[in-house]
Write a protein that holds these residues in place. Structure first.
Motif, PDB file in Angstrom:
ATOM      1  N   ALA A 298       0.807  -1.222   0.000  1.00 23.32           N
ATOM      2  CA  ALA A 298       0.000   0.000   0.000  1.00 23.32           C
ATOM      3  C   ALA A 298       0.838   1.269   0.000  1.00 23.32           C
ATOM      4  N   ASN A 299       2.133   1.165   0.281  1.00 24.67           N
ATOM      5  CA  ASN A 299       3.011   2.342   0.288  1.00 24.67           C
ATOM      6  C   ASN A 299       3.492   2.730  -1.104  1.00 24.67           C
ATOM      7  N   LEU A 300       3.166   1.923  -2.110  1.00 27.90           N
ATOM      8  CA  LEU A 300       3.617   2.218  -3.465  1.00 27.90           C
ATOM      9  C   LEU A 300       2.653   3.162  -4.159  1.00 27.90           C
ATOM     10  N   GLY A 301       3.214   4.211  -4.783  1.00 26.16           N
ATOM     11  CA  GLY A 301       2.407   5.147  -5.552  1.00 26.16           C
ATOM     12  C   GLY A 301       3.029   5.418  -6.903  1.00 26.16           C
ATOM     13  N   PHE A 302       2.302   6.100  -7.779  1.00 27.60           N
ATOM     14  CA  PHE A 302       2.750   6.380  -9.144  1.00 27.60           C
ATOM     15  C   PHE A 302       2.421   7.825  -9.495  1.00 27.60           C
ATOM     16  N   PHE A 303       3.364   8.498 -10.201  1.00 24.74           N
ATOM     17  CA  PHE A 303       3.049   9.824 -10.749  1.00 24.74           C
ATOM     18  C   PHE A 303       3.784  10.017 -12.073  1.00 24.74           C
ATOM     19  N   PRO A 304       3.192  10.787 -12.994  1.00 27.63           N
ATOM     20  CA  PRO A 304       3.799  10.986 -14.310  1.00 27.63           C
ATOM     21  C   PRO A 304       5.040  11.869 -14.236  1.00 27.63           C
ATOM     22  N   PHE A 305       5.873  11.764 -15.270  1.00 27.55           N
ATOM     23  CA  PHE A 305       7.089  12.585 -15.331  1.00 27.55           C
ATOM     24  C   PHE A 305       6.689  14.058 -15.362  1.00 27.55           C
ATOM     25  N   PRO A 306       7.305  14.887 -14.501  1.00 25.48           N
ATOM     26  CA  PRO A 306       6.888  16.291 -14.384  1.00 25.48           C
ATOM     27  C   PRO A 306       7.123  17.110 -15.654  1.00 25.48           C
ATOM     28  N   GLU A 307       6.424  18.221 -15.746  1.00 23.68           N
ATOM     29  CA  GLU A 307       6.664  19.184 -16.814  1.00 23.68           C
ATOM     30  C   GLU A 307       7.946  19.953 -16.528  1.00 23.68           C
ATOM     31  N   VAL A 308       8.585  20.441 -17.577  1.00 21.96           N
ATOM     32  CA  VAL A 308       9.750  21.314 -17.431  1.00 21.96           C
ATOM     33  C   VAL A 308       9.290  22.739 -17.721  1.00 21.96           C
ATOM     34  N   GLU A 309       9.483  23.608 -16.769  1.00 22.66           N
ATOM     35  CA  GLU A 309       9.037  24.995 -16.931  1.00 22.66           C
ATOM     36  C   GLU A 309       9.648  25.613 -18.179  1.00 22.66           C
ATOM     37  N   GLY A 310       8.819  26.218 -18.992  1.00 22.21           N
ATOM     38  CA  GLY A 310       9.290  26.869 -20.208  1.00 22.21           C
ATOM     39  C   GLY A 310       9.491  25.930 -21.377  1.00 22.21           C
ATOM     40  N   GLY A 311       9.258  24.637 -21.181  1.00 23.43           N
ATOM     41  CA  GLY A 311       9.444  23.663 -22.251  1.00 23.43           C
ATOM     42  C   GLY A 311       8.232  23.569 -23.158  1.00 23.43           C
ATOM     43  N   ALA A 312       8.421  22.945 -24.307  1.00 20.30           N
ATOM     44  CA  ALA A 312       7.339  22.811 -25.288  1.00 20.30           C
ATOM     45  C   ALA A 312       6.439  21.620 -24.994  1.00 20.30           C
ATOM     46  N   GLY A 313       6.877  20.715 -24.113  1.00 22.23           N
ATOM     47  CA  GLY A 313       6.104  19.519 -23.830  1.00 22.23           C
ATOM     48  C   GLY A 313       5.110  19.695 -22.702  1.00 22.23           C
ATOM     49  N   ARG A 314       4.204  18.725 -22.598  1.00 22.93           N
ATOM     50  CA  ARG A 314       3.163  18.748 -21.574  1.00 22.93           C
ATOM     51  C   ARG A 314       3.221  17.470 -20.751  1.00 22.93           C
ATOM     52  N   ILE A 315       2.715  17.529 -19.531  1.00 24.53           N
ATOM     53  CA  ILE A 315       2.743  16.391 -18.630  1.00 24.53           C
ATOM     54  C   ILE A 315       1.849  15.256 -19.136  1.00 24.53           C
ATOM     55  N   THR A 316       0.943  15.571 -20.048  1.00 20.63           N
ATOM     56  CA  THR A 316       0.044  14.562 -20.607  1.00 20.63           C
ATOM     57  C   THR A 316       0.638  13.832 -21.804  1.00 20.63           C
ATOM     58  N   GLU A 317       1.859  14.176 -22.182  1.00 17.09           N
ATOM     59  CA  GLU A 317       2.554  13.463 -23.261  1.00 17.09           C
ATOM     60  C   GLU A 317       3.402  12.369 -22.618  1.00 17.09           C
ATOM     61  N   VAL A 318       3.180  11.142 -23.038  1.00 16.29           N
ATOM     62  CA  VAL A 318       3.768  10.015 -22.327  1.00 16.29           C
ATOM     63  C   VAL A 318       4.790   9.270 -23.180  1.00 16.29           C
ATOM     64  N   PHE A 319       5.675   8.593 -22.464  1.00 15.18           N
ATOM     65  CA  PHE A 319       6.770   7.830 -23.059  1.00 15.18           C
ATOM     66  C   PHE A 319       6.617   6.390 -22.599  1.00 15.18           C
ATOM     67  N   GLY A 320       6.700   5.462 -23.514  1.00 18.52           N
ATOM     68  CA  GLY A 320       6.557   4.071 -23.109  1.00 18.52           C
ATOM     69  C   GLY A 320       6.385   3.147 -24.283  1.00 18.52           C
ATOM     70  N   GLY A 321       5.495   2.215 -24.140  1.00 17.60           N
ATOM     71  CA  GLY A 321       5.272   1.215 -25.164  1.00 17.60           C
ATOM     72  C   GLY A 321       4.683  -0.023 -24.529  1.00 17.60           C
ATOM     73  N   GLY A 322       4.769  -1.102 -25.215  1.00 14.31           N
ATOM     74  CA  GLY A 322       4.247  -2.346 -24.689  1.00 14.31           C
ATOM     75  C   GLY A 322       5.029  -3.508 -25.230  1.00 14.31           C
ATOM     76  N   GLY A 323       4.593  -4.674 -24.887  1.00 14.54           N
ATOM     77  CA  GLY A 323       5.218  -5.877 -25.403  1.00 14.54           C
ATOM     78  C   GLY A 323       4.326  -6.524 -26.438  1.00 14.54           C
ATOM     79  N   GLY A 324       4.944  -7.163 -27.401  1.00 10.55           N
ATOM     80  CA  GLY A 324       4.197  -7.868 -28.428  1.00 10.55           C
ATOM     81  C   GLY A 324       4.949  -9.101 -28.881  1.00 10.55           C
ATOM     82  N   HIS A 325       4.324  -9.870 -29.720  1.00  4.11           N
ATOM     83  CA  HIS A 325       4.956 -11.044 -30.307  1.00  4.11           C
ATOM     84  C   HIS A 325       4.938 -10.923 -31.824  1.00  4.11           C
TER      85      HIS A 325
END
Length: 431
Positions: A298-325
């Protein structure tokens, strides 16, 4: 993504550079359909599920498939992430891939396809593959043809210890980079190691630079830089400087440069045993933390990578992927049947419940119960942009250079400018 002109000689050179022999691995795939005089078809399945409970769950699914298909035998080969990538390089050089093999899609899959080694699944998987989540299939769609079937989709973010945050006086996860650096300082002041990192495995550090590049230059900048073979944009250099600012705070555990990811003393275990407050990792993190260490419950939590002030990106833009065969060219029908079995609602529900993956079959979404996994899914569903892992989105040599250059920055041997220059040099050499 990838280089359409990649030659078999280029693959062979890569495997020689990695110090890998081809002959010892040449028993995979090839022209044989795996048949025997008894009429049994043997399918070789390579995956990276080496940690529990996934390893056992997948072995159980293989047995279930065999029970439903008595004329098929599955031979499972399970390898750790980096070992898998290295051995696949050698197999590609030999021109013989396993019948079924793990793929992240993107530029690496593109090169395998361009070398004529991967089966086009577009027609062989209709209509059942059409029912899978469209975002999960994106990394495996090349020129509007499907070359892989997903079993997982997710994103990278920060997994943190709520109790350690509370001890350091951090009331809520940071949403900006400056607040994140401030949280690192508070954790250190409280005698807590802020971050765990597997410095021995360069892909783990790449996540920081990739996210910072997205936040400073914008999510589209990474693909545009790959297209023009130039990573010299000021946004990429700033991303490296932001990472250097973090490294200068000495936030990682003692001996991190020699630490592996999933070993008993590695990154996941360090967080799972409460010896570090955070790790930047994908949606599989809780499972590996509990397997390599004790897990945080229960002590484990999750949060997205923060925004960088003045940057062109947004906190809602995500980095990742998945696994496939994916399947080797000419794989037998039994291999396609296994992909259908693995992508079924019944199997997906089992994977969601027992291994914590996010569902790729919409009907399996109701199987989600873990609050953190639901948080990851919510971030994905609300994403305004998506970037595949760079060492998979780009051609193999370029992806490896990104990993190695960022590892050099973290180790103190490269400057932010040198990181951008090294990546650009490799990109241009691949033209």
């Amino acid at each position: 993504m990838g280089d359409p002109a990649l030659s078999r000689r280029g693959f062979l050179a890569a495997s020689v550079a990695a110090g890998l022999g081809v002959t010892a691995l040449s028993g995979c795939g090839g022209d044989s359909d795996g048949g025997s005089s008894s009429g049994t078809t043997t399918i070789e399945w390579w995956n990276i599920s080496t940690t529990e409970p996934t390893k056992t769950v997948w072995a159980g699914l293989a047995k279930k498939f065999e029970a439903q298909n008595p004329k098929v035998k599955l031979k499972i080969v399970q390898l750790e992430n980096d070992a898998y990538k290295s051995k696949m390089t050698a197999l590609i050089a030999s021109g013989k891939l396993p019948d079924i093999f793990h793929t992240w899609g993107g530029g690496v899959l593109r090169q395998q396809v361009d070398a004529g080694l991967v089966e086009d699944l577009t027609d062989r998987t209709k209509p059942w593959a059409d029912g899978l989540m469209s975002v999960a299939k994106q990394p495996y769609l090349l020129d509007e043809k499907l070359y892989g079937v997903p079993f997982d989709i997710g994103m990278v973010g920060f997994w943190y210890n709520k109790a350690l945050f509370k001890k350091a006086g951090i009331s809520a996860p940071p949403t900006t980079w400056s607040a994140f650096l401030d949280a690192v300082g508070k954790l250190k002041s409280a005698g807590i190691t802020p971050l765990a990192l597997a410095g021995k495995e360069s892909w783990t550090g790449m996540y920081y630079w990739a996210y910072l590049a997205m936040r400073t230059a914008g999510v589209d900048a990474l693909q545009k830089a790959n297209d023009r073979k130039d990573f010299g944009d000021a946004g990429f250099v700033r991303a490296g400087q932001h990472l250097k600012d973090l490294v200068d705070l000495q936030p990682f555990q003692k001996g991190f440069l020699g630490a592996a990811y999933s070993s008993p003393t590695g990154q996941a275990a360090t967080v799972g045993n409460g010896k570090a407050a955070m790790e930047l990792m994908g949606q599989w993190a809780p499972v590996v933390e509990a397997d390599a260490g004790k897990g945080l419950g229960a002590n484990l939590g999750f949060f997205p990578f923060p925004e960088v002030e003045g940057g062109a990106g947004r906190i809602t833009e995500v980095f990742g992927g998945g696994g496939g065969h994916a399947l080797r060219k000419g794989a037998p029908q039994a291999a396609v049947d296994f992909l259908k079995f693995f992508a079924s609602e019944t199997t997906d529900r089992a994977l969601v419940k027992k291994t914590g993956v996010l569902p790729v079959v919409p009907a399996a979404e109701s199987a989600l119960t873990d609050a953190n996994v639901k948080a990851v899914q919510a971030q994905l569903k609300g994403a305004t942009g998506f970037q595949l892992y760079l060492d998979q989105a780009y051609a193999p040599a370029l992806g490896q250079q990104v990993n190695d250059s960022v590892a050099g920055l973290i180790a103190g041997s490269k400057s932010p400018q040198q990181v951008a220059e090294s990546i650009t040099k490799t990109a241009k050499e691949g033209q």
